[in-house]
Design a protein around this motif. Structure first.
Motif, mmCIF file in Angstrom:
data_model
loop_
_atom_site.group_PDB
_atom_site.id
_atom_site.type_symbol
_atom_site.label_atom_id
_atom_site.label_comp_id
_atom_site.label_asym_id
_atom_site.label_seq_id
_atom_site.Cartn_x
_atom_site.Cartn_y
_atom_site.Cartn_z
ATOM 1 N N GLY A 6 39.819 -12.839 -49.766
ATOM 2 C CA GLY A 6 40.132 -13.271 -51.038
ATOM 3 C C GLY A 6 41.638 -13.915 -51.450
ATOM 4 N N GLU A 7 42.349 -13.167 -50.504
ATOM 5 C CA GLU A 7 43.903 -13.715 -50.607
ATOM 6 C C GLU A 7 43.988 -15.243 -50.660
ATOM 7 O OE1 GLU A 7 46.379 -11.920 -51.997
ATOM 8 O OE2 GLU A 7 45.056 -10.519 -52.650
ATOM 9 N N PRO A 8 43.497 -15.725 -49.581
ATOM 10 C CA PRO A 8 43.819 -17.254 -49.460
ATOM 11 C C PRO A 8 43.203 -18.148 -50.773
ATOM 12 C CG PRO A 8 42.943 -16.507 -47.359
ATOM 13 C CD PRO A 8 42.774 -15.270 -48.280
ATOM 14 N N ARG A 9 41.950 -17.511 -51.349
ATOM 15 C CA ARG A 9 41.629 -18.307 -52.555
ATOM 16 C C ARG A 9 42.675 -17.945 -53.777
ATOM 17 N NH1 ARG A 9 38.557 -17.434 -47.963
ATOM 18 N NH2 ARG A 9 37.010 -19.373 -48.114
ATOM 19 N N VAL A 10 43.401 -16.812 -53.675
ATOM 20 C CA VAL A 10 44.029 -16.531 -54.858
ATOM 21 C C VAL A 10 45.436 -17.445 -54.638
ATOM 22 C CG1 VAL A 10 45.792 -14.721 -55.663
ATOM 23 C CG2 VAL A 10 43.572 -14.155 -55.088
ATOM 24 N N ASP A 11 46.013 -17.580 -53.489
ATOM 25 C CA ASP A 11 47.129 -18.608 -53.134
ATOM 26 C C ASP A 11 46.638 -19.936 -53.617
ATOM 27 O OD1 ASP A 11 48.642 -16.450 -52.114
ATOM 28 O OD2 ASP A 11 47.832 -16.763 -50.141
ATOM 29 N N ALA A 12 45.506 -20.454 -53.414
ATOM 30 C CA ALA A 12 45.048 -21.571 -53.798
ATOM 31 C C ALA A 12 45.087 -21.816 -55.287
ATOM 32 C CB ALA A 12 43.826 -21.877 -53.185
ATOM 33 N N ALA A 13 44.512 -20.945 -55.944
ATOM 34 C CA ALA A 13 44.540 -20.926 -57.475
ATOM 35 C C ALA A 13 45.805 -20.793 -58.103
ATOM 36 C CB ALA A 13 43.741 -19.584 -57.816
ATOM 37 N N ILE A 14 46.837 -19.998 -57.652
ATOM 38 C CA ILE A 14 48.141 -20.146 -58.088
ATOM 39 C C ILE A 14 48.979 -21.384 -57.784
ATOM 40 C CG2 ILE A 14 50.504 -19.016 -57.740
ATOM 41 C CD1 ILE A 14 48.961 -16.530 -57.093
ATOM 42 N N PRO B 121 31.597 -12.529 -64.303
ATOM 43 C CA PRO B 121 32.055 -12.790 -62.892
ATOM 44 C C PRO B 121 33.414 -12.798 -63.074
ATOM 45 C CG PRO B 121 31.041 -14.775 -63.605
ATOM 46 C CD PRO B 121 30.567 -13.962 -64.597
ATOM 47 N N PRO B 122 34.214 -12.221 -62.047
ATOM 48 C CA PRO B 122 35.679 -12.397 -62.016
ATOM 49 C C PRO B 122 36.328 -13.812 -61.932
ATOM 50 C CG PRO B 122 34.926 -11.424 -59.965
ATOM 51 C CD PRO B 122 33.849 -11.549 -61.032
ATOM 52 N N ASN B 123 37.442 -14.068 -62.381
ATOM 53 C CA ASN B 123 38.289 -15.329 -62.311
ATOM 54 C C ASN B 123 39.365 -14.956 -61.567
ATOM 55 O OD1 ASN B 123 36.156 -16.770 -63.520
ATOM 56 N ND2 ASN B 123 37.276 -16.317 -65.690
ATOM 57 N N PRO B 124 39.944 -16.133 -60.804
ATOM 58 C CA PRO B 124 41.481 -15.851 -60.081
ATOM 59 C C PRO B 124 42.426 -15.710 -61.125
ATOM 60 C CG PRO B 124 40.006 -17.830 -59.389
ATOM 61 C CD PRO B 124 39.332 -17.341 -60.610
ATOM 62 N N PRO B 125 43.708 -15.072 -60.730
ATOM 63 C CA PRO B 125 44.678 -14.842 -61.512
ATOM 64 C C PRO B 125 45.009 -16.301 -62.528
ATOM 65 C CG PRO B 125 44.784 -13.960 -59.617
ATOM 66 C CD PRO B 125 43.667 -14.796 -59.397
ATOM 67 N N ALA B 126 45.039 -17.225 -61.971
ATOM 68 C CA ALA B 126 45.264 -18.405 -62.480
ATOM 69 C C ALA B 126 44.427 -18.967 -63.778
ATOM 70 C CB ALA B 126 45.534 -19.599 -61.691
ATOM 71 N N VAL B 127 43.233 -18.313 -63.743
ATOM 72 C CA VAL B 127 42.243 -18.725 -64.792
ATOM 73 C C VAL B 127 42.180 -17.692 -65.747
ATOM 74 C CG1 VAL B 127 39.766 -19.174 -65.100
ATOM 75 C CG2 VAL B 127 40.912 -20.137 -63.103
ATOM 76 N N GLU C 255 37.612 -27.186 -67.170
ATOM 77 C CA GLU C 255 36.551 -27.900 -66.687
ATOM 78 C C GLU C 255 37.101 -28.555 -65.023
ATOM 79 O OE1 GLU C 255 35.390 -30.895 -69.204
ATOM 80 O OE2 GLU C 255 34.153 -29.372 -70.536
ATOM 81 N N THR C 256 38.623 -28.499 -65.088
ATOM 82 C CA THR C 256 39.143 -29.391 -63.982
ATOM 83 C C THR C 256 39.282 -28.437 -62.838
ATOM 84 O OG1 THR C 256 41.351 -28.866 -65.046
ATOM 85 C CG2 THR C 256 40.567 -30.897 -65.450
ATOM 86 N N PHE C 257 39.203 -27.040 -63.032
ATOM 87 C CA PHE C 257 39.241 -25.993 -61.924
ATOM 88 C C PHE C 257 38.158 -26.367 -60.914
ATOM 89 C CE2 PHE C 257 39.241 -22.114 -59.692
ATOM 90 C CZ PHE C 257 40.662 -21.919 -59.747
ATOM 91 N N PRO C 258 38.403 -26.472 -59.604
ATOM 92 C CA PRO C 258 37.495 -26.864 -58.435
ATOM 93 C C PRO C 258 36.338 -25.606 -58.659
ATOM 94 C CG PRO C 258 39.773 -26.910 -57.648
ATOM 95 C CD PRO C 258 39.918 -26.192 -59.060
ATOM 96 N N ALA C 259 35.148 -26.014 -58.618
ATOM 97 C CA ALA C 259 33.864 -24.958 -58.648
ATOM 98 C C ALA C 259 33.833 -24.300 -57.333
ATOM 99 C CB ALA C 259 32.855 -25.577 -59.200
ATOM 100 N N THR C 260 34.126 -25.045 -56.306
ATOM 101 C CA THR C 260 34.090 -24.171 -55.051
ATOM 102 C C THR C 260 34.909 -23.349 -54.885
ATOM 103 O OG1 THR C 260 33.321 -26.523 -54.118
ATOM 104 C CG2 THR C 260 33.922 -24.673 -52.539
ATOM 105 N N LEU C 261 36.141 -23.394 -55.327
ATOM 106 C CA LEU C 261 37.220 -22.307 -55.107
ATOM 107 C C LEU C 261 37.064 -21.235 -55.958
ATOM 108 C CD1 LEU C 261 39.918 -21.355 -54.035
ATOM 109 C CD2 LEU C 261 41.072 -22.610 -55.722
ATOM 110 N N LEU C 262 36.644 -21.229 -57.168
ATOM 111 C CA LEU C 262 36.100 -20.364 -58.156
ATOM 112 C C LEU C 262 34.908 -19.411 -57.709
ATOM 113 C CD1 LEU C 262 36.173 -19.085 -61.073
ATOM 114 C CD2 LEU C 262 34.481 -20.787 -61.683
ATOM 115 N N TRP C 263 34.088 -20.054 -57.125
ATOM 116 C CA TRP C 263 32.742 -19.318 -56.454
ATOM 117 C C TRP C 263 33.069 -18.539 -55.105
ATOM 118 C CZ3 TRP C 263 29.353 -17.157 -59.378
ATOM 119 C CH2 TRP C 263 28.999 -17.765 -60.461
#
Length: 254
Positions: free
Chosen positions: A30-38, A133-139, A208-216
């Motif tokens: 999970g943490e690598p995805r949080v870093d990418a979202a930030i 469903p949960p979203n990253p902190p940046a969303v 809409e601009t947030f990457p769907a792959t990273l979100l899921w």
């Protein structure tokens, strides 16, 4: 005979280990995805600032407020948070096992613990996840956090009620055979969930601009963390209350 104190201690210990391992899963997945979202959020903020400067906005930007806890501190605190959550969940699980054990129609304590863990995961984790469903902190919009929290907690309660409705319907339909028991329980569960999903508001604040792959990827990492926690809690607690562990070999006199 087991006392409530011994059952509670087992739940706390199992919950601690389950929380630690769930924290490890969250750290790796999970943490690598949080870093990418930030990083995406910071890039968007920088783009907005450059856009304002290019349009002649000469006002000095406000000093960026630093987070109270750094990302390194947040990652280290992840294990503390999941451990405390696991201990609390293990204690509540032990209490629930003690109160509901006689109502669970199985003669094996290990099977009862596994069934209770499965019901808890479905009602507390899976049902809310499918609706919100949960979203990253940046969303997400900070102004709607109260609304999102209330609707999530309401979905959690509905999930537990749906599990109860399914169990009650299954027992009532058991007089008509095993197939009716399975079908009645599943039907009552699905009807409760579908009705709740239709009534509850739809919340989607993902740009809409947030990457769907990273979100899921983040969402499945979050679900995987919860699944790891409940899986280890169920099997770990089942191992500690397994009836076969209490059976001692008979000593035959020579």
């Amino acid at each position: 005979m087991r006392t409530f104190g011994s059952l509670l201690v087992r739940g706390l210990i199992v919950g601690l280990f389950a929380g630690l391992l769930a924290g490890t899963f969250a750290y790796v997945m999970g943490e690598p995805r949080v870093d990418a979202a930030i990083a995406i959020e910071e890039a968007g903020a920088a783009h907005t600032h450059d856009h304002d400067n290019n349009h002649g906005d000469s006002a000095e930007p406000a000093a960026e407020e630093k987070p109270l806890v750094s990302r390194e501190g947040q990652k280290a605190g992840l294990f503390l948070a999941t451990s405390l959550y696991g201990v609390a969940l293990g204690g509540m699980f032990a209490v629930g096992f003690t109160l509901l054990r006689r109502k669970l129609r199985t003669g094996n304590d290990a099977y009862a613990a596994l069934g209770l863990a499965a019901a808890g995961f479905v009602g507390i984790v899976l049902v809310p996840f499918l609706k919100y469903p949960p979203n990253p902190p940046a969303v997400g919009n900070p102004d709607t956090i109260t609304r999102r929290t209330v609707t999530y907690l309401l979905t959690l309660v509905i999930g537990l009620l749906a599990v109860w409705a399914g169990v009650a319907a299954s027992r009532w339909a058991a007089r008509y055979g095993d197939l009716a028991r399975l079908g009645g329980g599943l039907l009552a569960f699905l009807v409760t969930i579908v009705a709740a999903y239709l009534i509850l508001p739809r919340i989607n604040e993902v740009p809409e601009t947030f990457p769907a792959t990273l979100l899921w990827q983040f969402r499945f990492a979050s679900l995987g963390t919860q699944a790891t926690l409940w899986l280890l809690l169920g099997f770990g607690y089942a191992a500690t209350v397994d009836d076969r562990r209490l059976v001692r070999p008979k000593v035959v006199a020579a």
